[in-house]
Design a protein around this motif. Structure first.
Motif, PDB file in Angstrom:
ATOM      1  N   VAL A 144       0.850  -1.191   0.000  1.00  0.00           N
ATOM      2  CA  VAL A 144       0.000   0.000   0.000  1.00  0.00           C
ATOM      3  C   VAL A 144       0.889   1.245   0.000  1.00  0.00           C
ATOM      4  N   TRP A 145       0.497   2.245  -0.798  1.00  0.00           N
ATOM      5  CA  TRP A 145       1.158   3.546  -0.737  1.00  0.00           C
ATOM      6  C   TRP A 145       0.102   4.603  -0.452  1.00  0.00           C
ATOM      7  N   ASP A 146       0.379   5.454   0.519  1.00  0.00           N
ATOM      8  CA  ASP A 146      -0.585   6.490   0.928  1.00  0.00           C
ATOM      9  C   ASP A 146      -0.288   7.853   0.320  1.00  0.00           C
ATOM     10  N   GLY A 147       0.578   7.915  -0.704  1.00  0.00           N
ATOM     11  CA  GLY A 147       0.857   9.177  -1.371  1.00  0.00           C
ATOM     12  C   GLY A 147       1.803  10.087  -0.610  1.00  0.00           C
ATOM     13  N   ARG A 148       2.591   9.519   0.309  1.00  0.00           N
ATOM     14  CA  ARG A 148       3.527  10.328   1.082  1.00  0.00           C
ATOM     15  C   ARG A 148       4.965   9.960   0.755  1.00  0.00           C
ATOM     16  N   ASP A 149       5.868  10.925   0.950  1.00  0.00           N
ATOM     17  CA  ASP A 149       7.272  10.668   0.664  1.00  0.00           C
ATOM     18  C   ASP A 149       7.974  10.106   1.897  1.00  0.00           C
ATOM     19  N   ALA A 150       9.316   9.987   1.817  1.00  0.00           N
ATOM     20  CA  ALA A 150      10.081   9.350   2.882  1.00  0.00           C
ATOM     21  C   ALA A 150      10.009  10.126   4.198  1.00  0.00           C
ATOM     22  N   ARG A 151       9.682  11.425   4.123  1.00  0.00           N
ATOM     23  CA  ARG A 151       9.577  12.245   5.330  1.00  0.00           C
ATOM     24  C   ARG A 151       8.145  12.395   5.813  1.00  0.00           C
ATOM     25  N   GLY A 152       7.226  11.642   5.189  1.00  0.00           N
ATOM     26  CA  GLY A 152       5.831  11.666   5.610  1.00  0.00           C
ATOM     27  C   GLY A 152       5.021  12.802   5.046  1.00  0.00           C
ATOM     28  N   ARG A 153       5.590  13.542   4.083  1.00  0.00           N
ATOM     29  CA  ARG A 153       4.874  14.661   3.475  1.00  0.00           C
ATOM     30  C   ARG A 153       4.023  14.188   2.306  1.00  0.00           C
ATOM     31  N   GLN A 154       2.833  14.762   2.170  1.00  0.00           N
ATOM     32  CA  GLN A 154       1.963  14.411   1.048  1.00  0.00           C
ATOM     33  C   GLN A 154       2.572  14.940  -0.243  1.00  0.00           C
ATOM     34  N   VAL A 155       2.725  14.091  -1.233  1.00  0.00           N
ATOM     35  CA  VAL A 155       3.304  14.523  -2.505  1.00  0.00           C
ATOM     36  C   VAL A 155       2.206  15.091  -3.400  1.00  0.00           C
ATOM     37  N   PRO A 156       2.557  15.935  -4.350  1.00  0.00           N
ATOM     38  CA  PRO A 156       1.540  16.558  -5.204  1.00  0.00           C
ATOM     39  C   PRO A 156       0.938  15.581  -6.208  1.00  0.00           C
ATOM     40  N   SER A 157      -0.182  15.982  -6.799  1.00  0.00           N
ATOM     41  CA  SER A 157      -0.805  15.181  -7.849  1.00  0.00           C
ATOM     42  C   SER A 157       0.170  14.972  -8.996  1.00  0.00           C
ATOM     43  N   GLY A 158       0.040  13.833  -9.658  1.00  0.00           N
ATOM     44  CA  GLY A 158       0.899  13.561 -10.796  1.00  0.00           C
ATOM     45  C   GLY A 158       1.052  12.080 -11.041  1.00  0.00           C
ATOM     46  N   ILE A 159       1.944  11.746 -11.965  1.00  0.00           N
ATOM     47  CA  ILE A 159       2.222  10.356 -12.309  1.00  0.00           C
ATOM     48  C   ILE A 159       3.504   9.922 -11.600  1.00  0.00           C
ATOM     49  N   TYR A 160       3.440   8.777 -10.962  1.00  0.00           N
ATOM     50  CA  TYR A 160       4.587   8.230 -10.244  1.00  0.00           C
ATOM     51  C   TYR A 160       4.841   6.792 -10.735  1.00  0.00           C
ATOM     52  N   ILE A 161       6.030   6.324 -10.467  1.00  0.00           N
ATOM     53  CA  ILE A 161       6.433   4.986 -10.891  1.00  0.00           C
ATOM     54  C   ILE A 161       6.689   4.135  -9.655  1.00  0.00           C
ATOM     55  N   ALA A 162       6.040   2.983  -9.582  1.00  0.00           N
ATOM     56  CA  ALA A 162       6.344   1.995  -8.547  1.00  0.00           C
ATOM     57  C   ALA A 162       7.253   0.935  -9.182  1.00  0.00           C
ATOM     58  N   ARG A 163       8.385   0.681  -8.564  1.00  0.00           N
ATOM     59  CA  ARG A 163       9.346  -0.277  -9.140  1.00  0.00           C
ATOM     60  C   ARG A 163       9.621  -1.386  -8.130  1.00  0.00           C
ATOM     61  N   LEU A 164       9.495  -2.610  -8.604  1.00  0.00           N
ATOM     62  CA  LEU A 164       9.772  -3.795  -7.813  1.00  0.00           C
ATOM     63  C   LEU A 164      11.059  -4.427  -8.331  1.00  0.00           C
ATOM     64  N   VAL A 165      12.044  -4.581  -7.455  1.00  0.00           N
ATOM     65  CA  VAL A 165      13.340  -5.116  -7.861  1.00  0.00           C
ATOM     66  C   VAL A 165      13.703  -6.297  -6.966  1.00  0.00           C
ATOM     67  N   THR A 166      14.059  -7.422  -7.584  1.00  0.00           N
ATOM     68  CA  THR A 166      14.600  -8.569  -6.860  1.00  0.00           C
ATOM     69  C   THR A 166      15.965  -8.901  -7.456  1.00  0.00           C
ATOM     70  N   ALA A 167      16.558  -9.969  -6.988  1.00  0.00           N
ATOM     71  CA  ALA A 167      17.876 -10.338  -7.485  1.00  0.00           C
ATOM     72  C   ALA A 167      17.857 -10.677  -8.964  1.00  0.00           C
ATOM     73  N   SER A 168      16.713 -11.124  -9.475  1.00  0.00           N
ATOM     74  CA  SER A 168      16.671 -11.571 -10.869  1.00  0.00           C
ATOM     75  C   SER A 168      15.610 -10.892 -11.710  1.00  0.00           C
ATOM     76  N   HIS A 169      14.780 -10.024 -11.125  1.00  0.00           N
ATOM     77  CA  HIS A 169      13.695  -9.401 -11.879  1.00  0.00           C
ATOM     78  C   HIS A 169      13.544  -7.934 -11.507  1.00  0.00           C
ATOM     79  N   THR A 170      13.067  -7.145 -12.474  1.00  0.00           N
ATOM     80  CA  THR A 170      12.686  -5.754 -12.240  1.00  0.00           C
ATOM     81  C   THR A 170      11.431  -5.462 -13.051  1.00  0.00           C
ATOM     82  N   LYS A 171      10.453  -4.824 -12.409  1.00  0.00           N
ATOM     83  CA  LYS A 171       9.240  -4.450 -13.137  1.00  0.00           C
ATOM     84  C   LYS A 171       8.681  -3.168 -12.531  1.00  0.00           C
ATOM     85  N   SER A 172       8.091  -2.308 -13.398  1.00  0.00           N
ATOM     86  CA  SER A 172       7.549  -1.027 -12.965  1.00  0.00           C
ATOM     87  C   SER A 172       6.126  -0.850 -13.455  1.00  0.00           C
TER      88      SER A 172
END
Length: 467
Positions: A432-460
């Motif tokens: 789950v992502w609640d739209g906040r950055d690493a400091r807990g601040r709400q980020v603005p509207s827009g397009i973001y990329i979620a990236r999943l990385v393992t030792a053998s795979h990457t997908k966004s």
């Protein structure tokens, strides 16, 4: 706007009729072969939809029109919300057999919800901030003034969440309601269920099947519509009834206007072809014989770029865009009713051809049995909901245990927040992502990329945040 998902499993054949037998002509969703109205709009821009509320009072021995006949009369004789209220006043005296929530709007911009019993009603004005602080009023199959025996509280809670998110993100429009609210699946706690659903609802249920008994989009749903009104001074005939004939998950939305006979794809003899093929597709989606409330989510989206919705949604989007372009043109140029009726027919024909093609392909496809084991392929599913306002969930599967990192980036490639980092077991996971950055601040509207990385795979995947 007023909108409605109609649930009536015993009346699956719905169609869009053009009625000319009253003072005002109107279009309405009706049961095939009948004339009682389930939702509709007239040539004056007055629109009405309902939901049954059997917890409202109905005195013993009551007589007079029920919900469907009351709505038919209202479309035929009322041009404004005020006239509809006068109509209710008169039938309070003569009697009704109504028990329902009736939502109405007109071409002046007025909109209200009426809880209507046999000889009494309560009005909730959408312009009254005391009852509609955000300008909208929601109901399912219960009334605020009922005796407490109403139903649909799970769907009401889910609808509150969805409509609240759309409103907060300035995306409360006919498109978001049709695409997401009317096709929403949720569990008994009101949590969203992703499509495809990579799990078993209960241990003995088949993999990927969703229980729809408490969802907004459920087995009982037989049609749906969003009626979009006009601005003050506009031609009332531009009031648009965006309509799905058949179960919403198996249908394509087509716009209709109260200016003339609806196309044969929507009215039919004896039933509407658009509804017929949607019902055929529904039978393939809800094919779990043990419990008809379960839908095979992998037939909607298979997780690999296929499924019914990958065929129907792009077509629906093209109809939306084309109709919106024409509506802009009709508002500024000379409007010809024949052009409006020709557009209706073209959209209905297009939708029918795609649904027929989709049914043929779905019926001919070989069922794929998905087994949830540790050797399943690596996968990252699209987030849900998307666009989102407050929080969104995305699902992923790991074939083996692995060091895993899940990170959100902006479009410039800058890391916004790392959601998860460390060893993870094989199998199905959710994040789950609640739209906040690493400091807990709400980020603005827009397009973001979620990236999943393992030792053998990457997908966004792309996430759309709307505040």
């Amino acid at each position: 706007m007023v909108w409605k998902t109609r649930d009536y499993i015993d009346k699956p054949n719905n169609e869009v009729d053009y009625n000319t037998s009253y003072k005002y002509k109107f279009i309405a969703v009706i049961n095939a072969g009948e004339s009682y109205v389930r939702m509709g709009v007239n040539e004056k821009g007055f629109a009405i939809v309902n939901s049954s509320a059997y917890d409202l009072p109905l005195p013993e021995g009551s007589d007079g029109p029920g919900n469907g006949l009351t709505m038919r009369h209202a479309l035929g004789i009322c041009a404004t919300v005020t006239e509809f209220e006068h109509f209710l006043d008169s039938t309070n005296v003569t009697g009704r057999t109504t028990r329902g929530n009736l939502a109405v709007l007109d071409s002046t911009g007025a909109a209200a919800m009426f809880e209507v019993g046999g000889n009494v009603y309560w009005k909730y004005d959408a312009a009254d901030t005391a009852v509609a602080p955000h300008g909208y009023i929601l109901r399912t199959n219960f009334a605020v003034n009922g005796d407490g025996s109403g139903s649909g509280l799970e769907r009401y809670a889910r609808q509150q969440t969805l409509i609240g998110e759309y409103h907060a993100g300035d995306s409360l429009n006919y498109r978001s309601i049709i695409r997401h609210q009317m096709r929403d699946f949720s569990d008994l706690d009101g949590n969203p269920v992703p499509v495809p659903y990579p799990g078993q609802w209960l241990p003995e249920r088949p993999f990927g099947y969703i229980y729809t008994g408490v969802s907004i989009c459920r087995y009982k749903s037989v049609s749906a519509a969003v009626i979009q009104g006009v601005l003050l001074g506009e031609f009332a005939g531009l009031s648009t009834m965006w309509t799905m004939l058949g179960q919403p998950a198996s249908s394509i939305t087509v716009p209709y206007w109260p200016v003339g006979n609806t196309p044969e794809e929507a009215i039919g003899n004896p039933t509407a072809p658009l509804c017929d093929v949607a019902n055929q597709i529904k039978a393939l989606l809800f094919d779990y014989a043990t419990n008809s409330y379960y839908i095979d989510s992998y037939k909607l989206r298979d997780g690999s770029g296929g499924g019914l919705w990958t065929q129907t949604f792009p077509v629906e989007d093209s109809i939306f865009s084309a109709a919106e372009t024409l509506l802009v043109q009709w508002r500024t140029d000379t409007l010809l009713v024949n052009e409006m009726l020709a557009a209706e027919t073209a959209y209905a024909e297009y939708a029918l051809s795609i649904l027929q093609q989709a049914y043929t392909e779905l019926a001919a496809s070989v069922p794929i049995v998905v087994v949830e084991t540790g050797v399943n392929a690596f996968a990252l599913e699209q987030n849900y909901p998307n666009p989102f306002n407050a929080r969104t969930t995305f699902s992923f599967r790991l074939p083996v245990a692995s060091e895993t990192r899940i990170t959100i980036y902006d479009l410039l490639g800058r890391e916004v927040v790392c959601l998860e980092e460390g060893p993870m077991e094989p199998g199905y996971h959710q994040q789950v992502w609640d739209g906040r950055d690493a400091r807990g601040r709400q980020v603005p509207s827009g397009i973001y990329i979620a990236r999943l990385v393992t030792a053998s795979h990457t997908k966004s995947i792309k996430l759309v945040l709307l505040k």
